[in-house]
Motif scaffolding. Sequence first.
Motif, PDB file in Angstrom:
ATOM      1  N   GLU A 188      26.972 -96.338 -86.353  1.00  0.00           N
ATOM      2  CA  GLU A 188      26.604 -95.131 -85.391  1.00  0.00           C
ATOM      3  C   GLU A 188      26.166 -93.989 -86.011  1.00  0.00           C
ATOM      4  O   GLU A 188      25.164 -93.434 -85.416  1.00  0.00           O
ATOM      5  CB  GLU A 188      28.180 -95.085 -84.728  1.00  0.00           C
ATOM      6  N   ASP A 189      26.571 -93.629 -87.051  1.00  0.00           N
ATOM      7  CA  ASP A 189      26.080 -92.412 -87.704  1.00  0.00           C
ATOM      8  C   ASP A 189      24.745 -92.704 -88.344  1.00  0.00           C
ATOM      9  O   ASP A 189      24.046 -91.437 -88.312  1.00  0.00           O
ATOM     10  CB  ASP A 189      27.090 -91.790 -88.707  1.00  0.00           C
ATOM     11  N   ALA A 190      24.437 -93.599 -88.726  1.00  0.00           N
ATOM     12  CA  ALA A 190      23.033 -93.903 -89.149  1.00  0.00           C
ATOM     13  C   ALA A 190      21.993 -93.890 -88.171  1.00  0.00           C
ATOM     14  O   ALA A 190      21.077 -93.223 -88.027  1.00  0.00           O
ATOM     15  CB  ALA A 190      23.155 -95.400 -89.843  1.00  0.00           C
ATOM     16  N   GLU A 191      22.385 -94.330 -86.884  1.00  0.00           N
ATOM     17  CA  GLU A 191      21.528 -94.238 -85.737  1.00  0.00           C
ATOM     18  C   GLU A 191      21.377 -92.772 -85.255  1.00  0.00           C
ATOM     19  O   GLU A 191      20.423 -92.566 -84.825  1.00  0.00           O
ATOM     20  CB  GLU A 191      22.016 -95.164 -84.514  1.00  0.00           C
ATOM     21  N   LYS A 192      22.634 -92.145 -85.246  1.00  0.00           N
ATOM     22  CA  LYS A 192      22.502 -90.816 -84.920  1.00  0.00           C
ATOM     23  C   LYS A 192      21.502 -90.125 -86.033  1.00  0.00           C
ATOM     24  O   LYS A 192      20.795 -88.887 -85.368  1.00  0.00           O
ATOM     25  CB  LYS A 192      23.933 -90.252 -85.001  1.00  0.00           C
ATOM     26  N   ALA A 193      21.724 -90.281 -87.158  1.00  0.00           N
ATOM     27  CA  ALA A 193      20.962 -89.246 -88.086  1.00  0.00           C
ATOM     28  C   ALA A 193      19.413 -89.897 -87.895  1.00  0.00           C
ATOM     29  O   ALA A 193      18.605 -88.646 -88.224  1.00  0.00           O
ATOM     30  CB  ALA A 193      21.481 -89.833 -89.601  1.00  0.00           C
ATOM     31  N   ALA A 194      19.015 -91.086 -87.527  1.00  0.00           N
ATOM     32  CA  ALA A 194      17.494 -91.388 -87.472  1.00  0.00           C
ATOM     33  C   ALA A 194      17.104 -90.806 -86.232  1.00  0.00           C
ATOM     34  O   ALA A 194      16.022 -90.275 -85.986  1.00  0.00           O
ATOM     35  CB  ALA A 194      17.561 -92.943 -87.313  1.00  0.00           C
ATOM     36  N   LYS A 195      17.906 -90.715 -85.167  1.00  0.00           N
ATOM     37  CA  LYS A 195      17.434 -90.020 -83.940  1.00  0.00           C
ATOM     38  C   LYS A 195      17.146 -88.485 -84.200  1.00  0.00           C
ATOM     39  O   LYS A 195      16.290 -87.862 -83.452  1.00  0.00           O
ATOM     40  CB  LYS A 195      18.532 -90.071 -82.861  1.00  0.00           C
ATOM     41  N   LEU A 196      18.001 -87.877 -85.042  1.00  0.00           N
ATOM     42  CA  LEU A 196      17.900 -86.479 -85.526  1.00  0.00           C
ATOM     43  C   LEU A 196      16.983 -86.084 -86.338  1.00  0.00           C
ATOM     44  O   LEU A 196      16.768 -84.748 -86.702  1.00  0.00           O
ATOM     45  CB  LEU A 196      19.405 -85.882 -85.877  1.00  0.00           C
ATOM     46  N   GLY A 197      16.270 -87.043 -86.813  1.00  0.00           N
ATOM     47  CA  GLY A 197      14.930 -86.690 -87.788  1.00  0.00           C
ATOM     48  C   GLY A 197      15.514 -86.725 -89.242  1.00  0.00           C
ATOM     49  O   GLY A 197      14.506 -86.237 -89.883  1.00  0.00           O
ATOM     50  N   VAL A 218      17.909 -98.404 -87.987  1.00  0.00           N
ATOM     51  CA  VAL A 218      17.456 -97.357 -87.989  1.00  0.00           C
ATOM     52  C   VAL A 218      15.944 -97.571 -88.025  1.00  0.00           C
ATOM     53  O   VAL A 218      15.000 -96.591 -87.632  1.00  0.00           O
ATOM     54  CB  VAL A 218      17.910 -96.436 -89.293  1.00  0.00           C
ATOM     55  N   ASN A 219      15.439 -98.674 -88.469  1.00  0.00           N
ATOM     56  CA  ASN A 219      13.773 -98.862 -88.684  1.00  0.00           C
ATOM     57  C   ASN A 219      13.438 -99.159 -86.885  1.00  0.00           C
ATOM     58  O   ASN A 219      12.142 -98.721 -86.789  1.00  0.00           O
ATOM     59  CB  ASN A 219      13.494-100.243 -89.266  1.00  0.00           C
ATOM     60  N   LYS A 220      14.257 -99.511 -85.965  1.00  0.00           N
ATOM     61  CA  LYS A 220      13.871 -99.833 -84.753  1.00  0.00           C
ATOM     62  C   LYS A 220      13.617 -98.245 -84.043  1.00  0.00           C
ATOM     63  O   LYS A 220      12.743 -97.794 -83.313  1.00  0.00           O
ATOM     64  CB  LYS A 220      14.857-100.170 -83.789  1.00  0.00           C
ATOM     65  N   ILE A 221      14.440 -97.311 -84.529  1.00  0.00           N
ATOM     66  CA  ILE A 221      14.468 -95.932 -84.215  1.00  0.00           C
ATOM     67  C   ILE A 221      13.192 -95.112 -84.727  1.00  0.00           C
ATOM     68  O   ILE A 221      12.601 -94.231 -83.875  1.00  0.00           O
ATOM     69  CB  ILE A 221      15.807 -95.307 -84.310  1.00  0.00           C
ATOM     70  N   ASN A 222      13.118 -95.229 -85.993  1.00  0.00           N
ATOM     71  CA  ASN A 222      11.933 -94.663 -86.804  1.00  0.00           C
ATOM     72  C   ASN A 222      11.431 -95.440 -87.925  1.00  0.00           C
ATOM     73  O   ASN A 222      12.256 -95.293 -88.787  1.00  0.00           O
ATOM     74  CB  ASN A 222      12.367 -93.375 -87.149  1.00  0.00           C
ATOM     75  N   PRO A 223      10.603 -96.205 -87.919  1.00  0.00           N
ATOM     76  CA  PRO A 223      10.081 -96.956 -89.130  1.00  0.00           C
ATOM     77  C   PRO A 223       9.740 -96.337 -90.395  1.00  0.00           C
ATOM     78  O   PRO A 223       9.676 -96.739 -91.420  1.00  0.00           O
ATOM     79  CB  PRO A 223       8.942 -98.022 -88.475  1.00  0.00           C
TER      80      PRO A 223
END
Length: 269
Positions: A188-197, A218-223
């Motif tokens: 969950e924190d990994a996804e959050k960090a990816a969304k926050l840039g 995370v690659n789905k959010i930002n490859p």
Amino acid sequence: MTAYELDRFLEEDLGEDDDSNGIVPEVKAFGKIICKEDGILAGAQEACQVFGHLGLKTKKLIDDGSKVKKGDVLIEVGGNAADMLRGERLSLNILGRMSGIATLTAECVSLAGDVRIAATRKTTPGLRKLEKKAVKLGGGDTHRYDLSSAVMIKDNHIAIMGIERAISEAKMVASFTKKIEIEVESLEDAEKAAKLGADIIMFDNMAPDVIKEGVMRVNKINPKVITEASGGITIHNLADYSKTGVDVISLGALTRDAKWLDISMDITI
């Protein structure tokens, strides 16, 4: 190494009253530094600097970063016998320590396939420059040399500030040239960090199967996010982590667990 570093290291080893070498007559001698086991050579340049600082002549026979075998002569040294003895232990210590790190790093690199192997800041105080260089000579990545090299948001930062605020503050304060890396302990924190840039997401102390799932998320959010695995990784479980899809595996073990390479010096007159 700088002249100051050489003086400091020699002072530590020689002390104020070196009678051990004070009894040695002023005669010319010839020395050979010999490798006593297979490995990757590192520290030859620094060993030559030690002897050169003492007024001795050296000839480096094998370059740093090269594979060496038991029995190989690494360096030849010529000059005053007492000065040769004064520089012997410091030179061998540097060679043994750096070559051990380079050798372990090379073994890890061979196991990791296309995944980059990196060091950490878990280095001997005062010797980071040499230990990081040894990692590089072994084919590894040096990672950060110090806290100024990049912004690293770790678990204690998150405990104090939270992920959102930590990343937001980092973006405001840090130069655009610095990457922002965050250490996460849950998907969950990994996804959050990816969304926050975040530029780099480090999966810390997580099992390989969990990291594999995290990399996909995370690659789905930002490859473009760089993914890294760290924490509890050694040469024994490295292969499992190399299959998770991460870009980088960082190991404190490169410097913590490295066995010194056995190197000796023979002197004749």
